[in-house]
Design a protein around this motif. Structure first.
Motif, PDB file in Angstrom:
ATOM      1  N   THR A  22       0.761  -1.231   0.016  1.00 29.67           N
ATOM      2  CA  THR A  22       0.100   0.095  -0.043  1.00 29.67           C
ATOM      3  C   THR A  22       1.066   1.196  -0.095  1.00 29.67           C
ATOM      4  N   ALA A  23       2.042   1.250   0.688  1.00 27.95           N
ATOM      5  CA  ALA A  23       2.843   2.440   0.826  1.00 27.95           C
ATOM      6  C   ALA A  23       3.404   2.568  -0.409  1.00 27.95           C
ATOM      7  N   GLN A  24       3.924   1.563  -1.263  1.00 32.94           N
ATOM      8  CA  GLN A  24       4.163   1.459  -2.389  1.00 32.94           C
ATOM      9  C   GLN A  24       3.338   2.133  -3.388  1.00 32.94           C
ATOM     10  N   LEU A  25       2.009   1.863  -3.522  1.00 30.59           N
ATOM     11  CA  LEU A  25       1.047   2.274  -4.220  1.00 30.59           C
ATOM     12  C   LEU A  25       0.864   3.824  -4.017  1.00 30.59           C
ATOM     13  N   ASN A  26       1.265   4.276  -2.784  1.00 29.61           N
ATOM     14  CA  ASN A  26       1.045   5.747  -2.282  1.00 29.61           C
ATOM     15  C   ASN A  26       2.005   6.402  -3.318  1.00 29.61           C
ATOM     16  N   GLU A  27       3.350   6.004  -3.282  1.00 33.16           N
ATOM     17  CA  GLU A  27       4.345   6.519  -4.016  1.00 33.16           C
ATOM     18  C   GLU A  27       3.984   6.611  -5.647  1.00 33.16           C
ATOM     19  N   VAL A  28       3.388   5.391  -6.051  1.00 34.06           N
ATOM     20  CA  VAL A  28       2.909   5.351  -7.321  1.00 34.06           C
ATOM     21  C   VAL A  28       2.085   6.473  -7.889  1.00 34.06           C
ATOM     22  N   SER A  29       1.027   6.695  -6.500  1.00 35.78           N
ATOM     23  CA  SER A  29      -0.008   7.690  -6.723  1.00 35.78           C
ATOM     24  C   SER A  29       0.805   9.083  -6.889  1.00 35.78           C
ATOM     25  N   ASP A  30       1.680   9.362  -6.060  1.00 36.40           N
ATOM     26  CA  ASP A  30       2.487  10.586  -6.169  1.00 36.40           C
ATOM     27  C   ASP A  30       3.207  10.770  -7.196  1.00 36.40           C
ATOM     28  N   LEU A  31       3.842   9.796  -7.734  1.00 28.47           N
ATOM     29  CA  LEU A  31       4.663   9.699  -9.271  1.00 28.47           C
ATOM     30  C   LEU A  31       3.660   9.972 -10.293  1.00 28.47           C
ATOM     31  N   ALA A  32       2.298   9.321 -10.140  1.00 34.47           N
ATOM     32  CA  ALA A  32       1.311   9.715 -11.303  1.00 34.47           C
ATOM     33  C   ALA A  32       1.123  11.005 -11.336  1.00 34.47           C
ATOM     34  N   GLY A  33       1.234  11.757 -10.371  1.00 34.65           N
ATOM     35  CA  GLY A  33       0.575  13.251 -10.203  1.00 34.65           C
ATOM     36  C   GLY A  33       1.465  14.021 -11.434  1.00 34.65           C
ATOM     37  N   LYS A  34       2.580  13.491 -11.763  1.00 37.75           N
ATOM     38  CA  LYS A  34       3.578  14.199 -12.388  1.00 37.75           C
ATOM     39  C   LYS A  34       3.432  13.663 -14.082  1.00 37.75           C
ATOM     40  N   LEU A  35       2.898  12.724 -14.180  1.00 40.38           N
ATOM     41  CA  LEU A  35       2.691  12.093 -15.520  1.00 40.38           C
ATOM     42  C   LEU A  35       1.849  12.910 -16.586  1.00 40.38           C
ATOM     43  N   SER A  36       2.147  12.811 -17.708  1.00 38.78           N
ATOM     44  CA  SER A  36       1.230  13.482 -18.717  1.00 38.78           C
ATOM     45  C   SER A  36      -0.211  12.990 -18.640  1.00 38.78           C
ATOM     46  N   GLU A  38      -1.909  11.301 -20.924  1.00 39.30           N
ATOM     47  CA  GLU A  38      -1.785  10.283 -21.689  1.00 39.30           C
ATOM     48  C   GLU A  38      -1.091   9.189 -20.695  1.00 39.30           C
ATOM     49  N   GLY A  39       0.087   9.510 -19.755  1.00 41.71           N
ATOM     50  CA  GLY A  39       0.777   8.418 -18.880  1.00 41.71           C
ATOM     51  C   GLY A  39      -0.476   8.346 -17.910  1.00 41.71           C
ATOM     52  N   LYS A  40      -1.013   9.088 -17.380  1.00 40.56           N
ATOM     53  CA  LYS A  40      -2.099   8.657 -16.128  1.00 40.56           C
ATOM     54  C   LYS A  40      -3.033   7.861 -16.823  1.00 40.56           C
ATOM     55  N   SER A  41      -3.698   8.144 -18.018  1.00 38.35           N
ATOM     56  CA  SER A  41      -4.674   7.241 -18.492  1.00 38.35           C
ATOM     57  C   SER A  41      -4.111   5.898 -18.893  1.00 38.35           C
ATOM     58  N   ALA A  42      -2.999   5.670 -19.276  1.00 39.15           N
ATOM     59  CA  ALA A  42      -2.134   4.331 -19.299  1.00 39.15           C
ATOM     60  C   ALA A  42      -2.081   3.728 -18.117  1.00 39.15           C
ATOM     61  N   LEU A  43      -1.522   4.388 -17.005  1.00 40.02           N
ATOM     62  CA  LEU A  43      -1.377   3.993 -15.768  1.00 40.02           C
ATOM     63  C   LEU A  43      -2.738   3.263 -15.242  1.00 40.02           C
ATOM     64  N   ILE A  82      -5.748   1.026  -4.800  1.00 37.08           N
ATOM     65  CA  ILE A  82      -5.990   0.316  -6.183  1.00 37.08           C
ATOM     66  C   ILE A  82      -7.105   1.082  -7.075  1.00 37.08           C
ATOM     67  N   GLU A  83      -8.202   1.410  -6.116  1.00 31.81           N
ATOM     68  CA  GLU A  83      -9.524   1.870  -6.906  1.00 31.81           C
ATOM     69  C   GLU A  83      -9.120   3.111  -7.410  1.00 31.81           C
ATOM     70  N   THR A  84      -8.465   4.055  -6.367  1.00 33.18           N
ATOM     71  CA  THR A  84      -8.083   5.337  -6.793  1.00 33.18           C
ATOM     72  C   THR A  84      -7.348   5.331  -7.854  1.00 33.18           C
ATOM     73  N   LEU A  85      -6.301   4.624  -7.996  1.00 35.65           N
ATOM     74  CA  LEU A  85      -5.186   4.666  -8.935  1.00 35.65           C
ATOM     75  C   LEU A  85      -5.874   4.132 -10.507  1.00 35.65           C
ATOM     76  N   SER A  86      -6.898   3.260 -10.320  1.00 37.01           N
ATOM     77  CA  SER A  86      -7.516   2.972 -11.624  1.00 37.01           C
ATOM     78  C   SER A  86      -8.418   3.894 -12.114  1.00 37.01           C
ATOM     79  N   ARG A  87      -8.689   4.980 -11.600  1.00 36.18           N
ATOM     80  CA  ARG A  87      -9.476   5.933 -11.884  1.00 36.18           C
ATOM     81  C   ARG A  87      -8.586   7.332 -12.284  1.00 36.18           C
ATOM     82  N   SER A  88      -7.497   7.284 -12.058  1.00 32.86           N
ATOM     83  CA  SER A  88      -6.644   8.331 -12.319  1.00 32.86           C
ATOM     84  C   SER A  88      -6.465   8.757 -13.649  1.00 32.86           C
TER      85      SER A  88
END
Length: 88
Positions: A22-36, A38-43, A82-88
């Protein structure tokens, strides 16, 4: 880690690993905020594709006698992320 849970003892042993995931997913979420966009959609699509399998594993763990009480709070937190990241 979810497939290794077969009883209360293995659930207790897996809790730190689930929290780490879960902590690693939090890091992914933080990094996802920096994606374009298109990158957010792909993730989001990637995570949405994996979500049914993860949810099935979670359901299997939670259905085990006694295990659900031990693992549910941590699994619920993992599922929310996971639910939050799947909707980013």
């Amino acid at each position: 880690m979810l497939p290794t849970i077969t009883d209360v003892a293995s659930a207790q042993a897996a809790i730190p690993k689930l929290r780490e995931a879960t902590a690693q997913l939090n890091e992914v979420s933080d990094l996802a905020g920096k994606l374009s966009p298109e990158g957010k959609s792909a993730l989001a699509k990637l995570i949405a594709t994996a979500k049914p399998t993860i949810n099935q594993m979670c359901d299997n763990v939670l259905a085990m006698p006694g295990v659900g009480d031990v693992a549910k709070p941590t699994i619920d937190e993992l599922r929310r992320k996971i639910e939050t990241l799947s909707r980013s």
